[in-house]
Write a protein that holds these residues in place. Sequence first.
Motif, PDB file in Angstrom:
ATOM      1  N   TYR A  27       0.834  -1.209   0.000  1.00 23.40           N
ATOM      2  CA  TYR A  27       0.000   0.000   0.000  1.00 23.40           C
ATOM      3  C   TYR A  27       0.868   1.258   0.000  1.00 23.40           C
ATOM      4  CZ  TYR A  27      -3.706   3.202   1.535  1.00 23.40           C
ATOM      5  OH  TYR A  27      -4.603   4.230   1.632  1.00 23.40           O
TER       6      TYR A  27
ATOM      7  N   GLY B 264      -0.137   4.343   0.500  1.00 19.47           N
ATOM      8  CA  GLY B 264      -0.622   5.399   1.387  1.00 19.47           C
ATOM      9  C   GLY B 264       0.325   5.666   2.546  1.00 19.47           C
TER      10      GLY B 264
ATOM     11  N   SER C  79      -6.826   8.991   3.633  1.00 22.00           N
ATOM     12  CA  SER C  79      -7.036   8.674   2.221  1.00 22.00           C
ATOM     13  C   SER C  79      -7.422   7.215   2.123  1.00 22.00           C
ATOM     14  CB  SER C  79      -5.769   8.956   1.407  1.00 22.00           C
ATOM     15  OG  SER C  79      -4.779   7.975   1.655  1.00 22.00           O
ATOM     16  N   GLY C  80      -7.718   6.784   0.916  1.00 21.39           N
ATOM     17  CA  GLY C  80      -7.942   5.359   0.688  1.00 21.39           C
ATOM     18  C   GLY C  80      -9.379   4.974   0.428  1.00 21.39           C
ATOM     19  N   GLU C  81     -10.313   5.749   0.936  1.00 24.48           N
ATOM     20  CA  GLU C  81     -11.740   5.407   0.793  1.00 24.48           C
ATOM     21  C   GLU C  81     -12.552   6.642   1.169  1.00 24.48           C
ATOM     22  OE1 GLU C  81     -12.669   2.402   3.740  1.00 24.48           O
ATOM     23  OE2 GLU C  81     -12.031   3.704   5.382  1.00 24.48           O
ATOM     24  N   PRO C  82     -13.815   6.655   0.771  1.00 25.32           N
ATOM     25  CA  PRO C  82     -14.646   7.780   1.202  1.00 25.32           C
ATOM     26  C   PRO C  82     -14.811   7.712   2.726  1.00 25.32           C
ATOM     27  CG  PRO C  82     -15.754   6.456  -0.498  1.00 25.32           C
ATOM     28  CD  PRO C  82     -14.562   5.676  -0.049  1.00 25.32           C
TER      29      PRO C  82
ATOM     30  N   ASP D  47      -9.463  15.382   4.298  1.00 21.63           N
ATOM     31  CA  ASP D  47      -9.630  14.321   3.300  1.00 21.63           C
ATOM     32  C   ASP D  47      -8.586  14.517   2.206  1.00 21.63           C
ATOM     33  OD1 ASP D  47     -10.696  12.224   1.878  1.00 21.63           O
ATOM     34  OD2 ASP D  47     -12.548  13.260   1.290  1.00 21.63           O
ATOM     35  N   CYS D  48      -7.983  13.430   1.758  1.00 22.95           N
ATOM     36  CA  CYS D  48      -7.088  13.532   0.609  1.00 22.95           C
ATOM     37  C   CYS D  48      -7.056  12.196  -0.118  1.00 22.95           C
ATOM     38  CB  CYS D  48      -5.688  13.983   1.020  1.00 22.95           C
ATOM     39  SG  CYS D  48      -4.701  12.771   1.907  1.00 22.95           S
TER      40      CYS D  48
ATOM     41  N   THR E  62      -6.077  10.279  -4.258  1.00 22.64           N
ATOM     42  CA  THR E  62      -6.578   9.992  -5.609  1.00 22.64           C
ATOM     43  C   THR E  62      -6.474   8.488  -5.834  1.00 22.64           C
ATOM     44  OG1 THR E  62      -4.390  10.493  -6.542  1.00 22.64           O
ATOM     45  CG2 THR E  62      -6.030  12.277  -6.542  1.00 22.64           C
ATOM     46  N   MET E  63      -5.351   8.042  -6.391  1.00 26.59           N
ATOM     47  CA  MET E  63      -5.125   6.609  -6.624  1.00 26.59           C
ATOM     48  C   MET E  63      -3.641   6.338  -6.420  1.00 26.59           C
ATOM     49  SD  MET E  63      -7.159   6.446 -10.227  1.00 26.59           S
ATOM     50  CE  MET E  63      -7.127   4.687 -10.549  1.00 26.59           C
ATOM     51  N   ALA E  64      -3.323   5.107  -6.060  1.00 22.22           N
ATOM     52  CA  ALA E  64      -1.919   4.766  -5.827  1.00 22.22           C
ATOM     53  C   ALA E  64      -1.069   5.014  -7.083  1.00 22.22           C
ATOM     54  CB  ALA E  64      -1.815   3.312  -5.394  1.00 22.22           C
TER      55      ALA E  64
ATOM     56  N   PHE F  50      -0.328  10.951  -4.398  1.00 26.42           N
ATOM     57  CA  PHE F  50      -1.783  10.774  -4.329  1.00 26.42           C
ATOM     58  C   PHE F  50      -2.479  11.840  -3.488  1.00 26.42           C
ATOM     59  CE2 PHE F  50       0.190   8.292  -0.950  1.00 26.42           C
ATOM     60  CZ  PHE F  50      -0.504   8.730   0.167  1.00 26.42           C
TER      61      PHE F  50
ATOM     62  N   ASP G  40     -14.162   6.592 -10.479  1.00 24.75           N
ATOM     63  CA  ASP G  40     -14.814   7.109  -9.269  1.00 24.75           C
ATOM     64  C   ASP G  40     -15.844   8.160  -9.679  1.00 24.75           C
ATOM     65  OD1 ASP G  40     -13.401   5.665  -7.289  1.00 24.75           O
ATOM     66  OD2 ASP G  40     -11.692   7.009  -7.493  1.00 24.75           O
TER      67      ASP G  40
ATOM     68  N   VAL H  46     -14.641  12.478  -2.915  1.00 28.02           N
ATOM     69  CA  VAL H  46     -14.951  11.460  -3.938  1.00 28.02           C
ATOM     70  C   VAL H  46     -15.981  10.544  -3.296  1.00 28.02           C
ATOM     71  CG1 VAL H  46     -13.973   9.465  -5.150  1.00 28.02           C
ATOM     72  CG2 VAL H  46     -12.704  11.620  -5.069  1.00 28.02           C
TER      73      VAL H  46
ATOM     74  N   ARG I 292     -16.710   4.510  -5.933  1.00 28.15           N
ATOM     75  CA  ARG I 292     -16.430   3.972  -7.253  1.00 28.15           C
ATOM     76  C   ARG I 292     -17.737   3.769  -8.006  1.00 28.15           C
ATOM     77  NH1 ARG I 292     -11.673   2.978  -7.878  1.00 28.15           N
ATOM     78  NH2 ARG I 292     -12.004   1.655  -9.682  1.00 28.15           N
TER      79      ARG I 292
ATOM     80  N   LYS J 196      -9.232  -0.675   4.254  1.00 25.26           N
ATOM     81  CA  LYS J 196     -10.414  -0.056   3.666  1.00 25.26           C
ATOM     82  C   LYS J 196     -11.625  -0.939   3.974  1.00 25.26           C
ATOM     83  CE  LYS J 196      -7.654   1.623  -0.236  1.00 25.26           C
ATOM     84  NZ  LYS J 196      -7.703   2.210  -1.559  1.00 25.26           N
TER      85      LYS J 196
HETATM   86  N1  8LQ Z   1     -10.085   6.494  -2.614  1.00 30.25           N
HETATM   87  C1  8LQ Z   1      -8.819   6.817  -2.293  1.00 30.25           C
HETATM   88  N2  8LQ Z   1      -8.793   7.961  -1.570  1.00 30.25           N
HETATM   89  C2  8LQ Z   1     -10.098   8.356  -1.436  1.00 30.25           C
HETATM   90  C3  8LQ Z   1     -10.754   9.451  -0.796  1.00 30.25           C
HETATM   91  N3  8LQ Z   1     -10.083  10.373  -0.136  1.00 30.25           N
HETATM   92  N4  8LQ Z   1     -12.109   9.515  -0.883  1.00 30.25           N
HETATM   93  C4  8LQ Z   1     -12.809   8.591  -1.548  1.00 30.25           C
HETATM   94  N5  8LQ Z   1     -12.255   7.540  -2.168  1.00 30.25           N
HETATM   95  C5  8LQ Z   1     -10.919   7.418  -2.115  1.00 30.25           C
HETATM   96  C6  8LQ Z   1      -2.732   5.601  -1.533  1.00 30.25           C
HETATM   97  C7  8LQ Z   1      -3.932   6.500  -1.415  1.00 30.25           C
HETATM   98  O1  8LQ Z   1      -4.657   6.212  -0.266  1.00 30.25           O
HETATM   99  C8  8LQ Z   1      -4.813   6.382  -2.613  1.00 30.25           C
HETATM  100  C9  8LQ Z   1      -5.412   4.989  -2.692  1.00 30.25           C
HETATM  101  O2  8LQ Z   1      -6.142   4.549  -1.809  1.00 30.25           O
HETATM  102  O3  8LQ Z   1      -5.069   4.297  -3.795  1.00 30.25           O
HETATM  103  P1  8LQ Z   1      -5.624   2.900  -4.211  1.00 30.25           P
HETATM  104  O4  8LQ Z   1      -5.353   1.885  -3.156  1.00 30.25           O
HETATM  105  O5  8LQ Z   1      -5.093   2.699  -5.578  1.00 30.25           O
HETATM  106  O6  8LQ Z   1      -7.190   3.081  -4.284  1.00 30.25           O
HETATM  107  C10 8LQ Z   1      -7.711   4.086  -5.114  1.00 30.25           C
HETATM  108  C11 8LQ Z   1      -9.192   4.198  -4.879  1.00 30.25           C
HETATM  109  O7  8LQ Z   1      -9.464   4.414  -3.500  1.00 30.25           O
HETATM  110  C12 8LQ Z   1      -9.775   5.379  -5.586  1.00 30.25           C
HETATM  111  O8  8LQ Z   1     -10.041   5.092  -6.934  1.00 30.25           O
HETATM  112  C13 8LQ Z   1     -11.017   5.657  -4.751  1.00 30.25           C
HETATM  113  O9  8LQ Z   1     -12.064   4.773  -5.100  1.00 30.25           O
HETATM  114  C14 8LQ Z   1     -10.558   5.307  -3.352  1.00 30.25           C
END
Ligand code: 8LQ
Length: 460
Positions: free
Chosen positions: A163, A165, A238-241, A262-263, A265-267, A272, A332, A354, A357, A449
Amino acid sequence: MEEWAFPTRYDQDYLPDPDSPYWFPVRETMDPAERDAAVLVRLREVMEYAYANSTFYKDKWDGAGLKPADITSFEAFEQVPVVTKAEMRESQANHPPFGDYTCVDRSEIHHIHGTSGTTGAPTAFALGRRDWEVIADNQARILWGMGVRPGDTVFVAALFSLYLGSWGAMTAAERLRCNVLPFGAGAHGMTARAVNWLARIKPAAFYATPSYALRLAEVAEKEKIDPREFGLKVMFFSGEPGASVPSVRKAIEDSFGATVIDCGTMAEMTPFMSASATAGTPDGMLLWQDIVWHEVCDPDTFRTVPYGSEGTPVYTHLERTSQPMIRLASNDLTRWVLEDNPCGRTYPKLPDGVYGRIDDMIHIRGENVYPTEVDNYLRTVENYGGEHQIIVRRTGSMDEMIVRAETTLPEGQRSDFEQNTGSGLQSFLGVRVTFESVDADTLERAEHKSRRVVDERTHR
Ligand code: 8LQ
């Protein structure tokens, strides 16, 4: 604009004026149109670089009949075909292990991370040495915006494995000259230990998933420690809503007494944190457009939707050289606006974060329901036990949704709770729901998550 160049190399000794709320005052507060003009030039540069250094992008764009030099407007950029996760998996299968969208030699790779999903082939993320430094710098800048300062202790309570994050938060805090406690998460008994370490070290900042923060608060209660005693100033997630889901956010704020940010995007898009709230604009997420170019697009055409509208985020790296993502489709959903931000930054904003998904949206009799809406409602209900499951089932040609929620009430005293929560949830969501209650502390808690949806339909 401060240190605006591609390839990027930031001064590793730079720190802003201690009184400044901004790391880069010009870049963060400039006229958005002026920033966009600089970004457009950069998009072309990044595309030239990717075209020259990866067969993936060369073949993709040749196939679409476009060249980086054609990108002279954002309208032209929106014609660039999006990259999907399926394409990346295919590229890694055909060009193992990192795929032909990797633009640097293996010797330049500094870290390897990956998707942690247990189903399907994992995707590897190769992060170059220079990129790692730039990522640290980018995210230190965003932590500064959150109000984290040199000398602060940052407690990282997320999995230290594939991960990104946890590692991204750690490297950012190191660059900011914080002291980092890379505590991790996920091992047996670790949450109770985290509670004790937090109470002892009293960090200024904390990073985790929102689900895990709530889990930690429950465990603290069992340990008879009030999480407010940790003295946390900022909690960033981060990681999920969750951090932008009003009742989840409030539950975290109330438990810990800290500012919730909140912060994420994607890994693949690391840095991110390029979508992140700030100390002065703590709600929603700002899109730090000079770090990553964020578009909110129609999910069918991948053209940007006007500010005020809903769409799917599409991301483009502006500073990565190892695995630059150019128009990565997130799948998303969100809504974006461009308005004055109280912190003075001139970035667009996702006021509701966000939501989730597109694939996780539940379609019940013509209505769309987000799992987070169920969470948002249940957290406002008295005697809710803190966890729930959503079961989606097909009976005949109809989809049915069953919400199973914990309650702190003893059996025999739950009929009002069940009736009121069931009907309240139904009117909140606008769909029919079968509601059941179970004992508190019986449903599984997330260490990472949350996965609350149990989809029993064989096909959708
Ligand atoms: N996702 C990630 N962050 C989110 C947020 N703040 N709000 C809503 N949904 C969010 C390493 C970072 O934490 C980013 C991460 O989690 O990367 P992943 O593991 O590739 O997962 C990406 C997905 O987590 C996104 O597409 C969102 O659906 C969710």
